[in-house]
Motif scaffolding. Sequence first.
Motif, PDB file in Angstrom:
ATOM      1  N   GLN A  19       0.711  -1.420  -0.013  1.00 45.78           N
ATOM      2  CA  GLN A  19       0.421   0.098   0.257  1.00 45.78           C
ATOM      3  C   GLN A  19       1.103   1.264   0.188  1.00 45.78           C
ATOM      4  O   GLN A  19       0.530   2.381  -0.353  1.00 45.78           O
ATOM      5  CB  GLN A  19      -1.089   0.081   1.259  1.00 45.78           C
ATOM      6  N   LYS A  20       2.048   1.376   1.087  1.00 51.67           N
ATOM      7  CA  LYS A  20       2.778   2.696   0.802  1.00 51.67           C
ATOM      8  C   LYS A  20       3.302   2.778  -0.700  1.00 51.67           C
ATOM      9  O   LYS A  20       3.408   3.271  -0.871  1.00 51.67           O
ATOM     10  CB  LYS A  20       3.926   2.433   2.076  1.00 51.67           C
ATOM     11  N   PHE A  21       3.812   1.484  -1.335  1.00 48.65           N
ATOM     12  CA  PHE A  21       4.438   1.629  -2.847  1.00 48.65           C
ATOM     13  C   PHE A  21       3.721   2.354  -3.966  1.00 48.65           C
ATOM     14  O   PHE A  21       4.402   3.042  -4.575  1.00 48.65           O
ATOM     15  CB  PHE A  21       5.127   0.423  -2.749  1.00 48.65           C
ATOM     16  N   LEU A  22       2.391   1.656  -3.786  1.00 51.34           N
ATOM     17  CA  LEU A  22       1.878   2.146  -4.545  1.00 51.34           C
ATOM     18  C   LEU A  22       0.811   3.281  -4.082  1.00 51.34           C
ATOM     19  O   LEU A  22       0.397   3.902  -5.474  1.00 51.34           O
ATOM     20  CB  LEU A  22      -0.339   1.034  -4.427  1.00 51.34           C
ATOM     21  N   GLY A  23       0.840   3.790  -2.668  1.00 49.86           N
ATOM     22  CA  GLY A  23       0.216   4.620  -3.100  1.00 49.86           C
ATOM     23  C   GLY A  23      -0.948   4.869  -2.192  1.00 49.86           C
ATOM     24  O   GLY A  23      -1.758   4.603  -2.908  1.00 49.86           O
ATOM     25  N   THR A  24      -1.534   6.148  -2.302  1.00 51.27           N
ATOM     26  CA  THR A  24      -3.243   5.945  -1.855  1.00 51.27           C
ATOM     27  C   THR A  24      -4.673   6.274  -2.790  1.00 51.27           C
ATOM     28  O   THR A  24      -5.368   6.276  -2.233  1.00 51.27           O
ATOM     29  CB  THR A  24      -3.612   7.054  -0.654  1.00 51.27           C
ATOM     30  N   THR A  25      -3.582   6.716  -3.827  1.00 52.84           N
ATOM     31  CA  THR A  25      -4.506   6.611  -5.162  1.00 52.84           C
ATOM     32  C   THR A  25      -5.199   5.437  -5.484  1.00 52.84           C
ATOM     33  O   THR A  25      -4.554   4.422  -5.713  1.00 52.84           O
ATOM     34  CB  THR A  25      -3.968   7.343  -6.431  1.00 52.84           C
ATOM     35  N   SER A  26      -6.674   5.772  -5.660  1.00 51.59           N
ATOM     36  CA  SER A  26      -7.576   4.106  -6.019  1.00 51.59           C
ATOM     37  C   SER A  26      -7.570   4.251  -7.447  1.00 51.59           C
ATOM     38  O   SER A  26      -7.821   5.915  -7.362  1.00 51.59           O
ATOM     39  CB  SER A  26      -8.298   4.522  -4.417  1.00 51.59           C
ATOM     40  N   PHE A  27      -8.117   3.242  -8.083  1.00 50.68           N
ATOM     41  CA  PHE A  27      -8.783   3.526  -9.185  1.00 50.68           C
ATOM     42  C   PHE A  27     -10.286   4.481  -9.109  1.00 50.68           C
ATOM     43  O   PHE A  27     -10.341   3.831  -7.826  1.00 50.68           O
ATOM     44  CB  PHE A  27      -8.389   2.407  -9.645  1.00 50.68           C
ATOM     45  N   GLY A  28     -10.834   4.192 -10.467  1.00 50.79           N
ATOM     46  CA  GLY A  28     -12.280   4.400 -10.587  1.00 50.79           C
ATOM     47  C   GLY A  28     -12.138   6.224 -10.152  1.00 50.79           C
ATOM     48  O   GLY A  28     -11.383   6.276 -10.108  1.00 50.79           O
ATOM     49  N   LYS A  29     -13.812   6.394 -10.865  1.00 47.16           N
ATOM     50  CA  LYS A  29     -14.007   7.789 -10.867  1.00 47.16           C
ATOM     51  C   LYS A  29     -14.125   8.013  -8.473  1.00 47.16           C
ATOM     52  O   LYS A  29     -14.260   7.319  -7.852  1.00 47.16           O
ATOM     53  CB  LYS A  29     -15.664   8.085 -11.010  1.00 47.16           C
ATOM     54  N   GLN A  30     -13.220   9.317  -8.727  1.00 49.27           N
ATOM     55  CA  GLN A  30     -13.240   9.999  -7.146  1.00 49.27           C
ATOM     56  C   GLN A  30     -14.320  11.223  -7.381  1.00 49.27           C
ATOM     57  O   GLN A  30     -14.514  11.526  -7.819  1.00 49.27           O
ATOM     58  CB  GLN A  30     -11.963  10.366  -7.198  1.00 49.27           C
ATOM     59  N   THR A  31     -14.928  11.135  -5.974  1.00 47.80           N
ATOM     60  CA  THR A  31     -15.281  12.336  -5.465  1.00 47.80           C
ATOM     61  C   THR A  31     -14.859  13.419  -5.816  1.00 47.80           C
ATOM     62  O   THR A  31     -13.755  13.615  -4.460  1.00 47.80           O
ATOM     63  CB  THR A  31     -16.551  11.791  -4.442  1.00 47.80           C
ATOM     64  N   LYS A  32     -15.198  14.446  -5.831  1.00 47.35           N
ATOM     65  CA  LYS A  32     -14.393  15.430  -5.780  1.00 47.35           C
ATOM     66  C   LYS A  32     -14.415  16.187  -4.039  1.00 47.35           C
ATOM     67  O   LYS A  32     -12.572  17.259  -3.999  1.00 47.35           O
ATOM     68  CB  LYS A  32     -14.840  17.153  -6.252  1.00 47.35           C
ATOM     69  N   GLY A  33     -15.317  15.730  -3.572  1.00 47.89           N
ATOM     70  CA  GLY A  33     -15.280  16.321  -2.158  1.00 47.89           C
ATOM     71  C   GLY A  33     -14.063  15.358  -1.098  1.00 47.89           C
ATOM     72  O   GLY A  33     -13.466  15.684  -0.146  1.00 47.89           O
ATOM     73  N   ALA A  34     -13.795  13.917  -1.593  1.00 47.54           N
ATOM     74  CA  ALA A  34     -12.539  13.404  -0.967  1.00 47.54           C
ATOM     75  C   ALA A  34     -11.242  13.468  -1.312  1.00 47.54           C
ATOM     76  O   ALA A  34     -10.272  14.135  -0.620  1.00 47.54           O
ATOM     77  CB  ALA A  34     -13.048  11.824  -1.692  1.00 47.54           C
ATOM     78  N   GLU A  35     -11.566  14.353  -2.146  1.00 50.57           N
ATOM     79  CA  GLU A  35     -10.162  14.903  -2.689  1.00 50.57           C
ATOM     80  C   GLU A  35     -10.020  16.232  -2.068  1.00 50.57           C
ATOM     81  O   GLU A  35      -8.227  16.245  -1.674  1.00 50.57           O
ATOM     82  CB  GLU A  35     -10.243  15.091  -4.872  1.00 50.57           C
ATOM     83  N   VAL A  36     -10.560  16.708  -2.045  1.00 48.97           N
ATOM     84  CA  VAL A  36     -10.882  18.418  -1.679  1.00 48.97           C
ATOM     85  C   VAL A  36      -9.687  17.901  -0.340  1.00 48.97           C
ATOM     86  O   VAL A  36      -9.068  18.806   0.841  1.00 48.97           O
ATOM     87  CB  VAL A  36     -11.569  19.053  -1.350  1.00 48.97           C
ATOM     88  N   ASN A  37     -11.145  16.888   1.054  1.00 45.07           N
ATOM     89  CA  ASN A  37     -10.324  16.390   2.111  1.00 45.07           C
ATOM     90  C   ASN A  37      -9.215  15.957   2.355  1.00 45.07           C
ATOM     91  O   ASN A  37      -8.478  16.151   3.205  1.00 45.07           O
ATOM     92  CB  ASN A  37     -11.726  16.249   2.668  1.00 45.07           C
ATOM     93  N   ASN A  38      -8.950  15.369   1.614  1.00 43.14           N
ATOM     94  CA  ASN A  38      -7.062  14.939   1.026  1.00 43.14           C
ATOM     95  C   ASN A  38      -6.354  16.052   1.302  1.00 43.14           C
ATOM     96  O   ASN A  38      -5.890  16.128   1.651  1.00 43.14           O
ATOM     97  CB  ASN A  38      -7.458  13.511   0.176  1.00 43.14           C
ATOM     98  N   ARG A  39      -6.837  17.235   0.257  1.00 46.23           N
ATOM     99  CA  ARG A  39      -5.221  17.999   0.845  1.00 46.23           C
ATOM    100  C   ARG A  39      -6.000  18.640   1.817  1.00 46.23           C
ATOM    101  O   ARG A  39      -4.736  19.070   1.980  1.00 46.23           O
ATOM    102  CB  ARG A  39      -6.296  18.927  -1.043  1.00 46.23           C
ATOM    103  N   PHE A  40      -7.039  19.069   2.151  1.00 48.29           N
ATOM    104  CA  PHE A  40      -6.769  19.301   3.513  1.00 48.29           C
ATOM    105  C   PHE A  40      -6.000  19.111   4.456  1.00 48.29           C
ATOM    106  O   PHE A  40      -5.105  19.265   5.240  1.00 48.29           O
ATOM    107  CB  PHE A  40      -8.636  19.944   3.994  1.00 48.29           C
ATOM    108  N   GLU A  41      -6.321  18.024   4.553  1.00 50.35           N
ATOM    109  CA  GLU A  41      -5.521  17.248   5.840  1.00 50.35           C
ATOM    110  C   GLU A  41      -4.326  16.998   5.117  1.00 50.35           C
ATOM    111  O   GLU A  41      -3.085  16.811   6.497  1.00 50.35           O
ATOM    112  CB  GLU A  41      -6.106  15.421   5.471  1.00 50.35           C
ATOM    113  N   GLN A  42      -3.552  17.225   3.974  1.00 49.16           N
ATOM    114  CA  GLN A  42      -2.070  17.167   3.813  1.00 49.16           C
ATOM    115  C   GLN A  42      -1.661  18.648   4.444  1.00 49.16           C
ATOM    116  O   GLN A  42      -0.650  18.410   4.738  1.00 49.16           O
ATOM    117  CB  GLN A  42      -1.972  17.029   2.418  1.00 49.16           C
ATOM    118  N   SER A  43      -1.975  19.709   3.819  1.00 46.35           N
ATOM    119  CA  SER A  43      -2.186  20.445   4.606  1.00 46.35           C
ATOM    120  C   SER A  43      -2.070  21.228   6.034  1.00 46.35           C
ATOM    121  O   SER A  43      -2.077  22.169   6.954  1.00 46.35           O
ATOM    122  CB  SER A  43      -2.586  22.114   3.832  1.00 46.35           C
ATOM    123  N   LYS A  44      -2.893  20.078   6.886  1.00 42.69           N
ATOM    124  CA  LYS A  44      -2.565  19.789   8.425  1.00 42.69           C
ATOM    125  C   LYS A  44      -1.904  20.574   9.388  1.00 42.69           C
ATOM    126  O   LYS A  44      -0.945  19.932   9.012  1.00 42.69           O
ATOM    127  CB  LYS A  44      -4.099  19.664   8.780  1.00 42.69           C
TER     128      LYS A  44
END
Length: 573
Positions: A19-44
């Motif tokens: 999982q660490k090698f592949l990263g957190t990016t998953s396949f398929g359609k991603q919801t915009k809200g999940a991506e935004v929350n992930n970026r907010f979490e990275q900038s916390k």
Amino acid sequence: MSDIPVASEVPDEEEEALQKFLGTTSFGKQTKGAEVNNRFEQSKRSQPVISQGDKKTKRDEDDDDDSDESDEEDECPVSHEMVFKTHDRAVTSITLDASGGRLVTGSSDCTLKFHDFASLTPSTIRAFKSVDPSSVKGSASSETHPVQHVEFNPIAPSTMLAITAHPQPRILDRNGETIAEFVKGDMYLRDMHHTKGHISEVTCGVWHPQDRNICATGGTDSTVRIWDINNPRQQKTVIVHKSRAAGSAGRTRITALSWAATAQSNLLVAAALDGSLVMWDANGPYTRPAAEIRDAHKKDTWTSGLQLSSTGQLVITRGGDNTIKLWDTRKFKTPLRTVDFPSISDQYPTSNICFSPRGTELLTGSANGDLHILNSATLRSELVTPITPGSAIISVYWHKELNQIITGSANGETHVLYNPNLSQGGAKTVMLKAPKRRHIDDDPNLTMDLSHGIGGDAVILPGGSAPSAASFAARHPTIGLTASGKSRDPRRPHIPNTTPFAKSNADAAYIKEHIPLSGMREEDPREALLKYADKAKNDPLFTNAWATTQPKTIYADLSDEEEDGPDKKKAKR
């Protein structure tokens, strides 16, 4: 069925490594809200928030402490951050326009950096322009000066005041182009009332809060000058501060300025190196101050922080004597509150202190890189959070519209603190965008430098000594430019490439066709003048009136044989 092999379960350790090698990016359609929350979490922010008022030093002491500190975090936008690393030296001044769309930072590296939040993405956080406000366009002089202060016009955000360690402040537009440069005064005049501008270094400046064309500057010549930007050749008003300190000869240095105007009052306050705090009625006259405190701070200490509240009733000062004092303009004699706070003005003279948009908090930085939010009534620290541990925080700014805190540190970093629930625009807008996708060719370390060509006998080996940009830079660390366009050698400025046209002199045909009057170089000047002799005699243009108004000159007729002329009488002895 028993012969079909059954897939063995993957151990937890191997699954985590995969999982660490592949990263957190998953396949398929991603919801915009999940991506935004992930970026907010990275900038916390991972730095702890320490509440000095309640004597708390850990965020996870117990559940009650967590709830109390989370409430404090919600009141102040310090939960998330975005970092600019665009300066090479200490960030000395920060300003934003009224809408919060453009951020300009000044530094001791003698440059202003322009940042537009609308054009930034989480992966491209950089300045779009760098300007040297002390350079003169079209001049060959390379003289530069550190930036002391930069401030957007609160009424007209298309202009800004830029002050460097130079006697001539400048008015710039939003793109950094010079609109006006104030004149320099005559340094040989003793009376400062007779000079048209500053005669020595300008240290501080401020805009008029209600007039877009008026600003004030203070300098080391013991004067505060009020300017009209439409007439930069002479100040509108000059205020000479006469120091009463012994041994100063009536002069001192103005270290800080602040201006506040309301319907009831219009006040201009200045701090000086002799420890005095002077207040004038900005409506005039300026023959004498409205109030003056001689020993507001210790003599010969640099009072770097000074600001009037929006109501014009309170004045906060941060002096070089390691104190912060709160004053009341209606009783301008003794401070309302005084607290001890270590000063950094001896090393960073532009360190400031400012009010929050609500006026209930004060914002300042410390030498160890902590951001302090103080109560404006008691001057007690309500919130302390590390921003750049080990590097002093010099400049602080709390924007009203964005509800975001911007700090500039001695290590050249600019931090934008925000809260996704409370802040609007600015860094939050940047984090809402998708990161810019980069091509593999954008990385100069993975591409080859073909500007000099490749020899026929060259052998290119992957990972070997190929003539790539990375290997050339490793073998020649001071030659060429970096990926950002800067010179690898910090002592050597960037030299443009020499074109073939500049290597040889232009031929005669080129000079004859492109340079006006170039044929006069081969012409005899005497013959050129004699061509017009007959025309000047027959049709005089400038002496024609003399032909009728002037008498004719009568000369004696002498032959060429007579050398000495007519016989002269012998001198009597």
